[in-house]
Design a protein around this motif. Structure first.
Motif, PDB file in Angstrom:
ATOM      1  N   GLY A 155      21.062  70.190  45.496  1.00 21.44           N
ATOM      2  CA  GLY A 155      20.635  70.292  46.143  1.00 21.44           C
ATOM      3  C   GLY A 155      20.345  72.631  44.991  1.00 21.44           C
ATOM      4  O   GLY A 155      21.274  72.409  44.416  1.00 21.44           O
ATOM      5  N   ILE A 156      19.622  72.921  45.841  1.00 17.40           N
ATOM      6  CA  ILE A 156      19.319  74.614  46.240  1.00 17.40           C
ATOM      7  C   ILE A 156      19.977  75.102  45.945  1.00 17.40           C
ATOM      8  O   ILE A 156      19.894  74.869  47.989  1.00 17.40           O
TER       9      ILE A 156
ATOM     10  N   PHE B 183      21.049  72.945  56.266  1.00 22.09           N
ATOM     11  CA  PHE B 183      20.244  74.402  56.304  1.00 22.09           C
ATOM     12  C   PHE B 183      19.170  72.963  56.205  1.00 22.09           C
ATOM     13  O   PHE B 183      18.871  72.322  56.014  1.00 22.09           O
ATOM     14  N   TYR B 184      18.512  74.027  57.728  1.00 22.62           N
ATOM     15  CA  TYR B 184      17.134  73.190  58.390  1.00 22.62           C
ATOM     16  C   TYR B 184      15.793  72.890  56.716  1.00 22.62           C
ATOM     17  O   TYR B 184      15.419  71.320  57.425  1.00 22.62           O
ATOM     18  N   GLU B 185      15.690  72.974  56.444  1.00 26.56           N
ATOM     19  CA  GLU B 185      14.778  73.310  54.962  1.00 26.56           C
ATOM     20  C   GLU B 185      15.077  72.638  53.860  1.00 26.56           C
ATOM     21  O   GLU B 185      14.621  71.196  53.650  1.00 26.56           O
TER      22      GLU B 185
ATOM     23  N   PRO C  23      23.156  63.864  52.825  1.00 25.64           N
ATOM     24  CA  PRO C  23      24.971  63.937  53.523  1.00 25.64           C
ATOM     25  C   PRO C  23      26.052  63.579  52.906  1.00 25.64           C
ATOM     26  O   PRO C  23      27.029  63.787  52.728  1.00 25.64           O
ATOM     27  N   GLY C  24      26.043  62.754  51.654  1.00 17.42           N
ATOM     28  CA  GLY C  24      26.969  61.660  50.908  1.00 17.42           C
ATOM     29  C   GLY C  24      27.371  63.750  49.795  1.00 17.42           C
ATOM     30  O   GLY C  24      28.936  63.290  50.361  1.00 17.42           O
TER      31      GLY C  24
ATOM     32  N   SER D  36      15.580  64.688  51.971  1.00 19.08           N
ATOM     33  CA  SER D  36      16.910  63.894  51.960  1.00 19.08           C
ATOM     34  C   SER D  36      16.928  64.181  53.294  1.00 19.08           C
ATOM     35  O   SER D  36      15.391  63.709  54.008  1.00 19.08           O
ATOM     36  N   ARG D  37      18.197  64.267  54.100  1.00 19.68           N
ATOM     37  CA  ARG D  37      17.166  64.446  55.430  1.00 19.68           C
ATOM     38  C   ARG D  37      18.699  65.469  56.287  1.00 19.68           C
ATOM     39  O   ARG D  37      19.571  65.479  55.451  1.00 19.68           O
ATOM     40  N   LEU D  38      18.316  65.792  57.089  1.00 22.11           N
ATOM     41  CA  LEU D  38      19.931  66.975  57.781  1.00 22.11           C
ATOM     42  C   LEU D  38      20.993  65.526  58.052  1.00 22.11           C
ATOM     43  O   LEU D  38      20.050  64.733  58.799  1.00 22.11           O
TER      44      LEU D  38
END
Length: 359
Positions: free
Chosen positions: A4-5, A330-332, A305-306, A338-340
């Motif tokens: 991700g970033i 990170f909320y956003e 998550p993974g 993916s997902r939080l």
């Protein structure tokens, strides 16, 4: 973190890959640096180190009571000086405690909260909307992580922010004004929360930046968080590359904080160091825990998550004794593509995080 970033403070964003040392996205990071440091007008010039201390609240004496001169209750002595009545007994001094009681953070508490800088939404949840509402929200989130411990909310305020430009002293960092620090210290006290002062040093000395916050650190409800990925060597610019610290430097900071704890009889203080990649903290085996200081290694970064679990395993593997663990979400950005992670998933990590931070 992989996949991700990575967004880190005012110096901007970076992509993350499976490599231990991903290459930053310099243009985007520099843009965010300029916006946060200059556009909002929240940060002072880094050549004015006294701006914080000048307006910092006076440290409470041990026990938290304000000292005041005696008067009126005693009987005058022959010399005219007032003396205490014979029945009066000395008042036992109450030692300073943590915001919700006690003098040790762990294993009693789990720390949970938000980080950021007011007016700079790109830098974290704490910087968005009404700070009072954000503090109330942090309290609610903290309770979702209790899991047998007492929740202790945390407000992690960016107190030293790395910049893509040198500034008047060439240190590539700006300091948050004392008025802002004071505002959040009062908010933390109102909420019986901890205030953590986050340092992104740029090319400035980390220990010097910690010492510049001494007026705040002598309070029992204020701790330190370090972002060593923004600690630049000579010739490096925040946003172009990862910074770096090592176990010896972290130990020096811990010793300084330990000295404040001893001098002012303070409760245990948290000292967090965020780590986005293995390369950011070298010679971790040289890190030495210090009396009165809870050292917390916080896994930082963005991903599914993974991928976050994979980075977590790498960062906590062979971790020195005496360290506590933290985890950042990170909320956003975590939710993009993916997902939080849920509190249940975070608490399933081993070792179980004792500090959970949302940006």
């Amino acid at each position: 973190m992989d996949g991700g970033i990575r967004r880190a403070g005012a110096a901007g964003r970076r992509p993350a890959t499976s490599s231990p040392s991903p290459s930053p996205d310099a243009s985007r990071r520099h843009l965010l640096a300029a916006t946060a440091a200059a556009g909002l007008g929240l940060l002072t010039a880094c050549g004015q180190p006294s701006s914080r201390a000048d307006s910092a609240p006076k440290a409470s004496p041990p026990g938290g009571a304000s000292s005041s001169p005696s008067g009126g209750s005693g009987s005058p002595s022959p010399s005219g000086a007032a003396t205490a009545p014979p029945s009066a007994r000395p008042t036992k001094r109450r030692r300073p405690e943590l915001p919700r009681g006690g003098r040790e953070l762990f294993p009693r508490y789990r720390l949970v909260g938000f980080c950021g800088l007011p007016g700079a939404a790109a830098l974290g949840r704490l910087g968005t909307g009404d700070p009072e509402k954000r503090a109330a929200e942090a309290e609610k989130v903290a309770h979702s992580y209790a899991a047998g411990r007492e929740p202790l909310p945390v407000l992690e305020l960016l107190a030293t922010v790395a910049n893509a430009t040198a500034g008047p002293d060439g240190a590539y960092r700006s300091r948050t004004p004392a008025a802002t620090v004071r505002r959040f210290h009062r908010l933390a006290r109102d909420r019986r929360a901890l205030l953590l002062l986050n340092i992104q040093p740029g090319r400035a000395s980390v220990l010097d930046e910690v010492k510049a916050l001494r007026e705040w650190l002598v309070h029992p409800d204020v701790g330190i968080a370090l972002d060593p990925e923004w600690e630049m060597s000579s010739g490096q610019v925040p946003g172009d590359t990862y910074g770096h610290t090592d176990g010896q430097e972290l130990t020096k900071v811990a010793r300084y904080v330990s000295g404040l704890v001893r001098e002012h009889d303070l409760p245990q203080k948290p000292l967090v160091f965020h780590q986005v990649a293995e390369s950011v903290v070298g010679e971790e085996s040289a890190l030495r825990p210090q009396p009165g200081v809870a050292l917390i290694k916080s896994a930082d970064g963005i991903g599914s998550p993974g991928l976050k679990r994979g980075t977590w395993r790498r960062l906590v593997k062979d971790m020195p004794d005496g360290l506590h663990t933290g985890f950042k979400l990170f909320y956003e950005e975590d939710a993009k593509g993916s997902r939080l992670m849920t509190p249940k998933e975070v608490l399933a990590l081993r070792p179980q995080p004792e500090y959970v931070m949302y940006e």
